[in-house]
Design an enzyme around this catalytic site. Structure first.
Site, short mmCIF file in Angstrom:
data_model
loop_
_atom_site.label_atom_id
_atom_site.label_comp_id
_atom_site.label_asym_id
_atom_site.label_seq_id
_atom_site.Cartn_x
_atom_site.Cartn_y
_atom_site.Cartn_z
N LYS A 9 -0.53 -15.42 -3.19
CA LYS A 9 -0.67 -15.05 -1.78
C LYS A 9 -1.88 -15.73 -1.13
CE LYS A 9 1.59 -10.49 -2.13
NZ LYS A 9 1.38 -9.03 -1.94
N TYR A 49 10.27 -9.64 3.14
CA TYR A 49 9.82 -8.25 3.05
C TYR A 49 10.72 -7.29 3.83
CZ TYR A 49 5.45 -9.49 0.65
OH TYR A 49 4.52 -9.91 -0.27
N PHE A 57 2.71 -0.27 7.14
CA PHE A 57 1.94 -1.48 6.82
C PHE A 57 2.72 -2.77 7.08
CE2 PHE A 57 3.99 -0.10 2.82
CZ PHE A 57 4.62 -1.26 2.41
N ARG A 85 5.62 -8.37 -13.69
CA ARG A 85 5.17 -7.13 -13.03
C ARG A 85 4.04 -6.47 -13.83
NH1 ARG A 85 6.69 -6.00 -7.76
NH2 ARG A 85 6.33 -3.81 -8.23
N THR A 91 0.53 -2.12 -7.50
CA THR A 91 0.42 -2.68 -6.15
C THR A 91 -1.00 -2.54 -5.60
OG1 THR A 91 2.73 -2.10 -5.75
CG2 THR A 91 1.37 -2.55 -3.81
N ASN A 112 -3.70 -8.12 -2.38
CA ASN A 112 -3.48 -7.94 -3.82
C ASN A 112 -2.99 -9.20 -4.52
OD1 ASN A 112 -0.86 -7.97 -2.93
ND2 ASN A 112 -0.37 -5.87 -3.56
N HIS A 115 2.60 -11.82 -5.59
CA HIS A 115 3.89 -11.14 -5.49
C HIS A 115 4.72 -11.52 -6.71
CE1 HIS A 115 7.86 -9.89 -3.96
NE2 HIS A 115 8.29 -11.02 -4.49
N GLU A 126 15.38 -13.52 -3.61
CA GLU A 126 14.09 -14.06 -3.14
C GLU A 126 13.98 -15.55 -3.43
OE1 GLU A 126 11.62 -9.87 -3.86
OE2 GLU A 126 11.08 -11.66 -4.98
P1 IDP Z 1 4.59 -4.91 -4.82
O1 IDP Z 1 4.00 -6.16 -4.22
O2 IDP Z 1 3.75 -4.38 -5.96
O3 IDP Z 1 6.04 -5.06 -5.20
P2 IDP Z 1 5.51 -3.34 -2.56
O4 IDP Z 1 5.57 -1.84 -2.54
O5 IDP Z 1 6.80 -4.08 -2.69
O6 IDP Z 1 4.50 -3.77 -3.72
O7 IDP Z 1 4.77 -3.80 -1.22
C1 IDP Z 1 4.79 -5.15 -0.84
C2 IDP Z 1 3.42 -5.56 -0.39
O8 IDP Z 1 3.07 -4.83 0.77
C3 IDP Z 1 2.30 -5.23 -1.38
O9 IDP Z 1 2.14 -6.20 -2.40
C4 IDP Z 1 1.09 -5.18 -0.47
O10 IDP Z 1 0.65 -6.50 -0.17
C5 IDP Z 1 1.68 -4.57 0.78
N1 IDP Z 1 1.48 -3.13 0.82
C6 IDP Z 1 2.15 -2.21 0.12
N2 IDP Z 1 1.71 -0.96 0.39
C7 IDP Z 1 0.70 -1.13 1.29
C8 IDP Z 1 -0.15 -0.22 1.97
O11 IDP Z 1 -0.10 0.99 1.80
N3 IDP Z 1 -1.06 -0.78 2.83
C9 IDP Z 1 -1.14 -2.13 3.03
N4 IDP Z 1 -0.35 -3.02 2.41
C10 IDP Z 1 0.57 -2.52 1.54
MG MG Z 2 7.72 -5.36 -4.03
#
Ligand code: IDP
Ligand code: MG
Length: 148
Positions: A9, A49, A57, A85, A91, A112, A115, A126
């Site tokens: 990212k 997404y 968010f 993963r 996350t 974070n 992805h 994807e």
């Molecule tokens: P993942 O990346 O671990 O699969 P997902 O739940 O699919 O997590 O969420 C996608 C992305 O959205 C996350 O990697 C993160 O960048 C962002 N995200 C998820 N939850 C939050 C939040 O509560 N606040 C801000 N960003 C979030």
């Molecule tokens: Mg995800």
């Protein structure tokens, strides 16, 4: 053999962590079969997404992922989705275990670093968003004799 889409990212690129993250996944034994740098536009971000549309968010997520270039990679290997993963960690980097990418390098859930697809089925969808069939390479590595 299973494939997963990994995005290094924008925050990881800006912090010069791309090499370390790719290296971790490579050293595990996963094979790179496609890779490109790109600056995601809003349309691609919203499609990638789509499952999060409507969440609080979502807008921040689209703004972040389109803020700067990223690297998209297809990794291939047995159980690639689950293995990646696990190596990414939870996350929220604050909850991710040490030894994981997010646990070692991140602090904030909105930054974070990486992805990884969450199921083989989503991985296929994807990968199709980012790569044409011609951009994905089918090749043998001698070292796979020792990985498997
Ligand atoms: P993942 O990346 O671990 O699969 P997902 O739940 O699919 O997590 O969420 C996608 C992305 O959205 C996350 O990697 C993160 O960048 C962002 N995200 C998820 N939850 C939050 C939040 O509560 N606040 C801000 N960003 C979030
Ligand atoms: Mg995800």
């Amino acid at each position: 053999m299973e494939r997963s889409l990994v995005l290094i990212k924008p925050d990881a690129i800006q912090r010069s962590l791309a090499g370390q993250i790719i290296s971790r996944l490579e050293r595990k034994g996963l094979k790179i079969v496609a890779m490109k740098m790109l600056h995601m536009d809003k349309d691609l971000a919203q499609r990638h997404y789509a499952i999060h549309k409507g969440k609080a968010f979502f807008d921040d997520l689209v703004t972040f992922i389109t803020s700067s270039p990223l690297i998209a990679i297809v990794f291939q290997g047995e159980n690639a989705v689950q293995i990646i993963r696990q190596m990414m960690g939870e996350t929220d980097p604050a909850k991710a275990l040490g030894g994981t990418i997010r646990g070692d390098f991140g602090i904030d859930v909105g930054h974070n670093l990486v992805h990884g697809s969450d199921s083989p089925q989503n991985a296929c969808q994807e990968i199709d968003l980012f790569f044409s069939a011609q951009e994905i390479f089918d090749y043998d590595r001698d070292l796979d004799t020792w990985v498997y």
